[in-house]
Write a protein that holds these residues in place. Sequence first.
Motif, PDB file in Angstrom:
ATOM      1  N   TRP A   1       0.751  -1.137   0.067  1.00  0.00           N
ATOM      2  CA  TRP A   1       0.143   0.016  -0.118  1.00  0.00           C
ATOM      3  C   TRP A   1       0.721   1.297  -0.139  1.00  0.00           C
ATOM      4  O   TRP A   1       0.388   2.427   0.322  1.00  0.00           O
ATOM      5  CB  TRP A   1      -0.957   0.168   1.110  1.00  0.00           C
ATOM      6  CG  TRP A   1      -2.064  -1.050   1.068  1.00  0.00           C
ATOM      7  CD1 TRP A   1      -1.942  -2.242   1.507  1.00  0.00           C
ATOM      8  CD2 TRP A   1      -3.211  -0.834   0.682  1.00  0.00           C
ATOM      9  NE1 TRP A   1      -3.019  -3.092   1.203  1.00  0.00           N
ATOM     10  CE2 TRP A   1      -4.044  -2.120   0.695  1.00  0.00           C
ATOM     11  CE3 TRP A   1      -3.881   0.002  -0.255  1.00  0.00           C
ATOM     12  CZ2 TRP A   1      -5.123  -2.370   0.190  1.00  0.00           C
ATOM     13  CZ3 TRP A   1      -5.299  -0.194  -0.594  1.00  0.00           C
ATOM     14  CH2 TRP A   1      -5.908  -1.445  -0.433  1.00  0.00           C
ATOM     15  N   THR A   2       2.078   1.026  -0.354  1.00  0.00           N
ATOM     16  CA  THR A   2       3.220   2.194  -0.429  1.00  0.00           C
ATOM     17  C   THR A   2       2.593   3.346  -1.444  1.00  0.00           C
ATOM     18  O   THR A   2       2.176   2.757  -2.602  1.00  0.00           O
ATOM     19  CB  THR A   2       4.445   1.911  -0.801  1.00  0.00           C
ATOM     20  OG1 THR A   2       4.769   1.120   0.323  1.00  0.00           O
ATOM     21  CG2 THR A   2       5.401   3.116  -0.717  1.00  0.00           C
TER      22      THR A   2
ATOM     23  N   SER B   1       8.524 -12.379   4.176  1.00  0.00           N
ATOM     24  CA  SER B   1       8.290 -10.831   4.375  1.00  0.00           C
ATOM     25  C   SER B   1       7.011 -10.490   3.850  1.00  0.00           C
ATOM     26  O   SER B   1       6.556  -9.329   4.164  1.00  0.00           O
ATOM     27  CB  SER B   1       9.637 -10.261   3.910  1.00  0.00           C
ATOM     28  OG  SER B   1       9.672 -10.249   2.374  1.00  0.00           O
ATOM     29  N   SER B   2       6.353 -11.076   3.221  1.00  0.00           N
ATOM     30  CA  SER B   2       5.204 -10.631   2.409  1.00  0.00           C
ATOM     31  C   SER B   2       4.148 -10.759   3.384  1.00  0.00           C
ATOM     32  O   SER B   2       3.008 -10.147   2.926  1.00  0.00           O
ATOM     33  CB  SER B   2       4.949 -11.516   0.989  1.00  0.00           C
ATOM     34  OG  SER B   2       4.704 -12.695   1.480  1.00  0.00           O
ATOM     35  N   LEU B   3       4.422 -11.582   4.388  1.00  0.00           N
ATOM     36  CA  LEU B   3       3.303 -11.610   5.439  1.00  0.00           C
ATOM     37  C   LEU B   3       2.960 -10.306   6.352  1.00  0.00           C
ATOM     38  O   LEU B   3       2.398 -10.347   7.299  1.00  0.00           O
ATOM     39  CB  LEU B   3       3.495 -12.856   6.034  1.00  0.00           C
ATOM     40  CG  LEU B   3       3.433 -14.118   5.079  1.00  0.00           C
ATOM     41  CD1 LEU B   3       3.462 -15.387   6.148  1.00  0.00           C
ATOM     42  CD2 LEU B   3       1.933 -14.288   4.474  1.00  0.00           C
TER      43      LEU B   3
ATOM     44  N   TYR C   1       1.491  -5.414   3.752  1.00  0.00           N
ATOM     45  CA  TYR C   1       0.928  -6.216   2.526  1.00  0.00           C
ATOM     46  C   TYR C   1      -0.197  -6.875   2.679  1.00  0.00           C
ATOM     47  O   TYR C   1      -0.361  -7.471   3.582  1.00  0.00           O
ATOM     48  CB  TYR C   1       2.288  -7.164   2.434  1.00  0.00           C
ATOM     49  CG  TYR C   1       3.796  -6.645   1.957  1.00  0.00           C
ATOM     50  CD1 TYR C   1       3.874  -5.284   1.506  1.00  0.00           C
ATOM     51  CD2 TYR C   1       4.805  -7.367   2.539  1.00  0.00           C
ATOM     52  CE1 TYR C   1       5.151  -4.940   1.077  1.00  0.00           C
ATOM     53  CE2 TYR C   1       6.126  -6.995   2.415  1.00  0.00           C
ATOM     54  CZ  TYR C   1       6.231  -5.396   1.830  1.00  0.00           C
ATOM     55  OH  TYR C   1       7.589  -5.010   1.543  1.00  0.00           O
ATOM     56  N   GLY C   2      -0.788  -6.610   1.383  1.00  0.00           N
ATOM     57  CA  GLY C   2      -2.247  -7.449   1.285  1.00  0.00           C
ATOM     58  C   GLY C   2      -1.973  -8.570   0.374  1.00  0.00           C
ATOM     59  O   GLY C   2      -1.324  -8.361  -0.703  1.00  0.00           O
TER      60      GLY C   2
ATOM     61  N   TYR D   1       2.128  -3.638  -6.750  1.00  0.00           N
ATOM     62  CA  TYR D   1       2.022  -5.182  -6.671  1.00  0.00           C
ATOM     63  C   TYR D   1       3.247  -5.790  -6.604  1.00  0.00           C
ATOM     64  O   TYR D   1       4.332  -5.395  -7.356  1.00  0.00           O
ATOM     65  CB  TYR D   1       1.368  -5.714  -8.316  1.00  0.00           C
ATOM     66  CG  TYR D   1      -0.212  -5.329  -8.181  1.00  0.00           C
ATOM     67  CD1 TYR D   1      -0.998  -6.446  -7.565  1.00  0.00           C
ATOM     68  CD2 TYR D   1      -0.850  -4.290  -8.737  1.00  0.00           C
ATOM     69  CE1 TYR D   1      -2.354  -6.415  -7.651  1.00  0.00           C
ATOM     70  CE2 TYR D   1      -2.283  -4.299  -8.668  1.00  0.00           C
ATOM     71  CZ  TYR D   1      -2.790  -5.239  -8.277  1.00  0.00           C
ATOM     72  OH  TYR D   1      -4.139  -4.995  -8.089  1.00  0.00           O
ATOM     73  N   LEU D   2       3.567  -6.857  -5.986  1.00  0.00           N
ATOM     74  CA  LEU D   2       4.781  -7.721  -5.695  1.00  0.00           C
ATOM     75  C   LEU D   2       4.518  -8.992  -6.327  1.00  0.00           C
ATOM     76  O   LEU D   2       3.750  -9.863  -5.704  1.00  0.00           O
ATOM     77  CB  LEU D   2       5.139  -7.780  -4.507  1.00  0.00           C
ATOM     78  CG  LEU D   2       5.140  -6.413  -3.558  1.00  0.00           C
ATOM     79  CD1 LEU D   2       5.532  -6.522  -2.141  1.00  0.00           C
ATOM     80  CD2 LEU D   2       6.133  -5.322  -4.089  1.00  0.00           C
TER      81      LEU D   2
END
Length: 257
Positions: free
Chosen positions: A155-156, A199-201, A205-206, A233-234
């Motif tokens: 959400w940056t 780290s995505s958790l 991060y959504g 988006y990642l």
Amino acid sequence: MVAPVREDVTEDQLKAAGAIEAQASVEQELLPADQAPVLSKMAKYHGPQRSGDIVMIQSEHTGAIDILSADLESADLLGDHRKVSPPLMAPPCIWTFAKMKEFKSKLGKEKNSRLVVKRGEVVTIRVPTHPEGKRVCWEFATDDYDIGFGVYFDWTPVTSTDITVQVSDSSEDEDDDEEEEEEIEDPVPAGDVERGSRSSLRGRYGEVMPVYRRDSHRDVQAGSHDYPGEGIYLLKFDNSYSLLRNKTLYFHIYYTS
């Protein structure tokens, strides 16, 4: 603000409070001397039972009594800060198609559409939301072997619409260059050994789609997701589970309106 003390406190409630204090005093006599003061302090704090109840905390030094409404979060009374979780993500649309040779042949001729994900590496493609688009789309395939893939949303605020590629040695080392990151809130579920990108958790991060191994060497993997708002988006290509094999990745990322 301090809630006023209700006048309709029932006799049963007062008896219940007295019973708790009596039980605490009995247990205090049975405990060693060094544990008794701790129990005594705990007995002075009674958690609220429902909205509208009153919490009274007596100072150890001045003897003053603070009266607080139970509408306040008990976590706040104990000095714990509630963490704000990102909103839930809508599920993506995903599909596959079998034209592997045509897909690889086309992308093999385009610049920046093919890369090698080395053994033990995680490649994150950062795709900012675009003001002229409403959804992000992806297509990818690999040579000979599968690869882990998942999608997350950061959400940056977007400062550039450039797509960038980030490489890390393993899923645990991702985003080491980002300072002051929040700690992991939830552990990776037991038995979910193919779920990468820990780290995505993290809190900001959504999760659009968790990382799982995809049969991208058999069919072209494709999908799309409507923008939940402004952010990045990642797209994570996870080869951290492979100790021997590098993976050649062909990918196409675009947006539609």
